[in-house]
Design an enzyme around this catalytic site. Sequence first.
Site, mmCIF file in Angstrom:
data_model
loop_
_atom_site.group_PDB
_atom_site.id
_atom_site.type_symbol
_atom_site.label_atom_id
_atom_site.label_comp_id
_atom_site.label_asym_id
_atom_site.label_seq_id
_atom_site.Cartn_x
_atom_site.Cartn_y
_atom_site.Cartn_z
ATOM 1 N N LYS A 181 0.817 -1.335 0.036
ATOM 2 C CA LYS A 181 0.010 0.076 -0.030
ATOM 3 C C LYS A 181 0.931 1.196 0.044
ATOM 4 C CE LYS A 181 -4.138 -1.760 2.109
ATOM 5 N NZ LYS A 181 -5.408 -1.542 3.097
ATOM 6 N N ASP A 220 -9.984 3.048 2.307
ATOM 7 C CA ASP A 220 -10.089 2.459 3.896
ATOM 8 C C ASP A 220 -10.769 3.386 4.729
ATOM 9 O OD1 ASP A 220 -9.130 -0.010 2.903
ATOM 10 O OD2 ASP A 220 -6.893 0.463 3.240
#
Length: 380
Positions: free
Chosen positions: A178, A214
């Site tokens: 990420k 997220d």
Amino acid sequence: MNEAPPSKADPETAAGAEERQLAEQRALIDRLDAEILERFNARLAAAGRIGELKRRLGLPVRDTRRESQVFRRLLDLNRGGLLANRYMVKLFATLMAAARDVQGAPSRPADGFGTPALFAVFGNPVVHSLSPVMHNAAFGATGFSGVYAAIRVKDIRLAVAGFRSLGLRGASITLPHKEAVMACLDYIDPRARRIKAVNTIVNENGTLKGFNTDWAGALKALEEKIPLAGKRVAVIGAGGAARAVAHGVSSAGGTVVLFNRTAEKGSALAAELGAEFRPLDQFDAERIEILVNTTSVGMAPQAEESPVAREALRAGLVVMDIVYNPLRTRLLRDAEAAGCVTIDGLAMLVHQGALQFELWTGLAAPADIMRMAAEAELKD
Ligand code: ATR
């Protein structure tokens, strides 16, 4: 000398009997297949009549709410049989796609040539990712012509180069890439830059853009149960997930109190977020309205562990766990017993995925269906 009597377990006779049984079972399968096919066609004929009625009533052919009701009912009915939910969901998703064809609303081709748009999740490991079932279910339910695969990626730079040359439409990025993926993209959304993590790539006519869904996924999962403005939220953990959840909470006007096992890591993240830090072993829920576990504590096989003592929970608290394996973690079971409102780990996962789907397709995401597809996979 007398000959021995023929044995009851004469190998040739036994083999002959088993061959006969095999032929019988195959004949049974042929009869069942014919019956199933007939029922499939009867179902499609009913769908055709429904399509006609919808047209007359001026209703849209595609009705994802009705589809999610159908799936919910099927999941309830399919208990105790041999058909695993993940296969059952695929069978019925295919039937529903066939029904939409009968109703005159086939899948939208993703380009002028009818080739599906390609999507993937890049991670390592990635074999247990629920993203493929969630996104493929969403493509099926909305009629978007897309295919989504899990790809185990060791070198994220090479994977992004492959993404470019193959013309993928989008990708999800998961652990451990990420952060590293950010250096490979043409544009990073300011929020993702602040969170220092990209979990979504969108290919906009050859320009690769990085986003983070997220934080907004966590926010949506929480705000389904409680508005965050003015609330004090205990975030447990100090990793990437904690950072995303904390950003979601502050962006909605909540106040983060960060709890972590290791003081050094916890106070560093708290300082970065402008949040208060407290050691996890001193957790108490006084003046706390919401608690979110972002650590892996409670994940199988350590399913009996919880990041906080049961006695620290009290009625009225909203407790969210981001662990979804098992779905009812020890923390959530303790919270239910204490009279708390609970939010399970699929809520954030589904919402971050639904936001990805919307970024990629511009269509409203069928979050209910995505959740059911993920649940079916988990429960098998
Ligand atoms: P991610 O980026 O996925 O959030 P991470 O960076 O490994 O994962 O962070 C995991 C968090 O869970 C850390 O805050 C870790 O606490 P420490 O900073 O003390 O290591 C926390 N965590 C993991 N296992 C834990 C355990 N058994 N008890 C308490 N906290 C734990």
